[in-house]
Write a protein that holds these residues in place. Structure first.
Motif, PDB file in Angstrom:
ATOM      1  N   LYS A  51      47.620  27.154  59.006  1.00 11.94           N
ATOM      2  CA  LYS A  51      48.336  26.283  58.071  1.00 11.94           C
ATOM      3  C   LYS A  51      48.454  26.934  56.701  1.00 11.94           C
ATOM      4  CE  LYS A  51      47.087  21.968  60.349  1.00 11.94           C
ATOM      5  NZ  LYS A  51      46.349  20.706  60.267  1.00 11.94           N
ATOM      6  N   GLU A  52      47.433  27.679  56.294  1.00 12.63           N
ATOM      7  CA  GLU A  52      47.485  28.365  55.004  1.00 12.63           C
ATOM      8  C   GLU A  52      48.558  29.459  55.017  1.00 12.63           C
ATOM      9  OE1 GLU A  52      43.461  29.668  54.403  1.00 12.63           O
ATOM     10  OE2 GLU A  52      42.755  27.623  54.001  1.00 12.63           O
ATOM     11  N   ILE A  53      48.659  30.170  56.114  1.00 10.14           N
ATOM     12  CA  ILE A  53      49.710  31.195  56.243  1.00 10.14           C
ATOM     13  C   ILE A  53      51.086  30.539  56.184  1.00 10.14           C
ATOM     14  CG2 ILE A  53      50.779  32.837  57.849  1.00 10.14           C
ATOM     15  CD1 ILE A  53      47.900  33.524  58.802  1.00 10.14           C
ATOM     16  N   LEU A  54      51.252  29.445  56.901  1.00 16.05           N
ATOM     17  CA  LEU A  54      52.547  28.757  56.932  1.00 16.05           C
ATOM     18  C   LEU A  54      52.921  28.181  55.569  1.00 16.05           C
ATOM     19  CD1 LEU A  54      52.133  26.878  60.333  1.00 16.05           C
ATOM     20  CD2 LEU A  54      53.544  28.895  59.895  1.00 16.05           C
ATOM     21  N   ALA A  55      51.922  27.787  54.797  1.00 14.88           N
ATOM     22  CA  ALA A  55      52.173  27.176  53.493  1.00 14.88           C
ATOM     23  C   ALA A  55      52.563  28.203  52.423  1.00 14.88           C
ATOM     24  CB  ALA A  55      50.945  26.406  53.039  1.00 14.88           C
ATOM     25  N   ASP A  56      52.284  29.470  52.656  1.00  8.10           N
ATOM     26  CA  ASP A  56      52.582  30.521  51.677  1.00  8.10           C
ATOM     27  C   ASP A  56      54.053  30.921  51.798  1.00  8.10           C
ATOM     28  OD1 ASP A  56      52.759  32.725  50.026  1.00  8.10           O
ATOM     29  OD2 ASP A  56      50.887  33.626  50.731  1.00  8.10           O
ATOM     30  N   ASP A  57      54.861  30.416  50.887  1.00 10.44           N
ATOM     31  CA  ASP A  57      56.306  30.679  50.928  1.00 10.44           C
ATOM     32  C   ASP A  57      56.659  32.141  50.658  1.00 10.44           C
ATOM     33  OD1 ASP A  57      56.908  28.047  51.541  1.00 10.44           O
ATOM     34  OD2 ASP A  57      57.074  27.455  49.443  1.00 10.44           O
ATOM     35  N   ARG A  58      55.718  32.909  50.145  1.00  8.49           N
ATOM     36  CA  ARG A  58      55.988  34.323  49.868  1.00  8.49           C
ATOM     37  C   ARG A  58      56.029  35.138  51.158  1.00  8.49           C
ATOM     38  NH1 ARG A  58      51.029  35.401  46.226  1.00  8.49           N
ATOM     39  NH2 ARG A  58      50.255  34.066  47.846  1.00  8.49           N
ATOM     40  N   ILE A  59      55.414  34.627  52.212  1.00  2.71           N
ATOM     41  CA  ILE A  59      55.373  35.356  53.479  1.00  2.71           C
ATOM     42  C   ILE A  59      56.670  35.101  54.241  1.00  2.71           C
ATOM     43  CG2 ILE A  59      54.155  35.646  55.671  1.00  2.71           C
ATOM     44  CD1 ILE A  59      51.623  34.624  54.277  1.00  2.71           C
ATOM     45  N   GLN A  60      57.413  36.168  54.527  1.00  7.41           N
ATOM     46  CA  GLN A  60      58.695  36.037  55.213  1.00  7.41           C
ATOM     47  C   GLN A  60      58.650  36.554  56.655  1.00  7.41           C
ATOM     48  OE1 GLN A  60      61.167  34.258  53.928  1.00  7.41           O
ATOM     49  NE2 GLN A  60      59.751  33.908  52.236  1.00  7.41           N
ATOM     50  N   GLU A  61      57.722  37.466  56.931  1.00 10.08           N
ATOM     51  CA  GLU A  61      57.566  37.997  58.287  1.00 10.08           C
ATOM     52  C   GLU A  61      56.249  37.481  58.855  1.00 10.08           C
ATOM     53  OE1 GLU A  61      59.885  39.767  59.921  1.00 10.08           O
ATOM     54  OE2 GLU A  61      61.136  39.503  58.144  1.00 10.08           O
TER      55      GLU A  61
END
Length: 150
Positions: A105-115
């Motif tokens: 969920k933390e990864i999904l919440a980080d809008d900076r991550i595109q890949e």
């Protein structure tokens, strides 16, 4: 129709509407190609999870209700094993699944991550392993309910 018959009907519908969607929750997110698709897939997955929670609650309540109305069920091993397995699967949510879902969920919440990061793949593989184990538990419970082997 008796109250017991009504509980049986609710119990069967709760199994279909609650457990059925739970068996496809892993599949929904496995084909995502980028973070946009993955976030959307998890959004759908979370909405489906509401059906699983409501259905699971109804299963427990109607199952216990049928046991209270027909106490002999508590002397049947198929019923007792099903109840214990259900409680184990229920406990797996907060004790096993949620802690493994939190970093995802933390990864999904980080809008900076595109890949989709490699760390997601590792975390998802572990989460999905435990979700598959709970699905197997539910399949065993369904088998016990249908066959009443002992």
């Amino acid at each position: 129709m008796s109250l017991y018959d009504l509980l049986v009907i609710i119990h069967v519908f709760a199994a279909i509407l609650g457990l059925g969607p739970g068996f496809v929750m892993i599949y929904i997110v496995t084909n995502a190609k980028d973070m946009r698709q993955l976030r959307h897939a998890y959004h759908i997955r979370n909405r489906i999870h509401h059906f699983v929670m409501v259905g699971g609650t109804l299963l427990l309540l109607t199952g216990l209700g049928m046991g209270i109305m027909n106490p002999y069920l508590f002397s049947q091993y198929w019923f007792l094993i099903s109840l214990v397995l259900f409680l184990v699967a229920l406990a797996a949510g907060p004790l096993v699944l949620s802690p493994r879902a939190k970093p995802i969920k933390e990864i999904l919440a980080d809008d900076r991550i595109q890949e989709i990061p490699d760390t997601y793949e590792v975390l998802a593989k572990e989460l999905f392993f435990y979700e598959r184990m709970t699905n197997i538990i539910f399949l065993i419970i369904i088998l016990l309910m249908i066959t009443k082997p002992f």
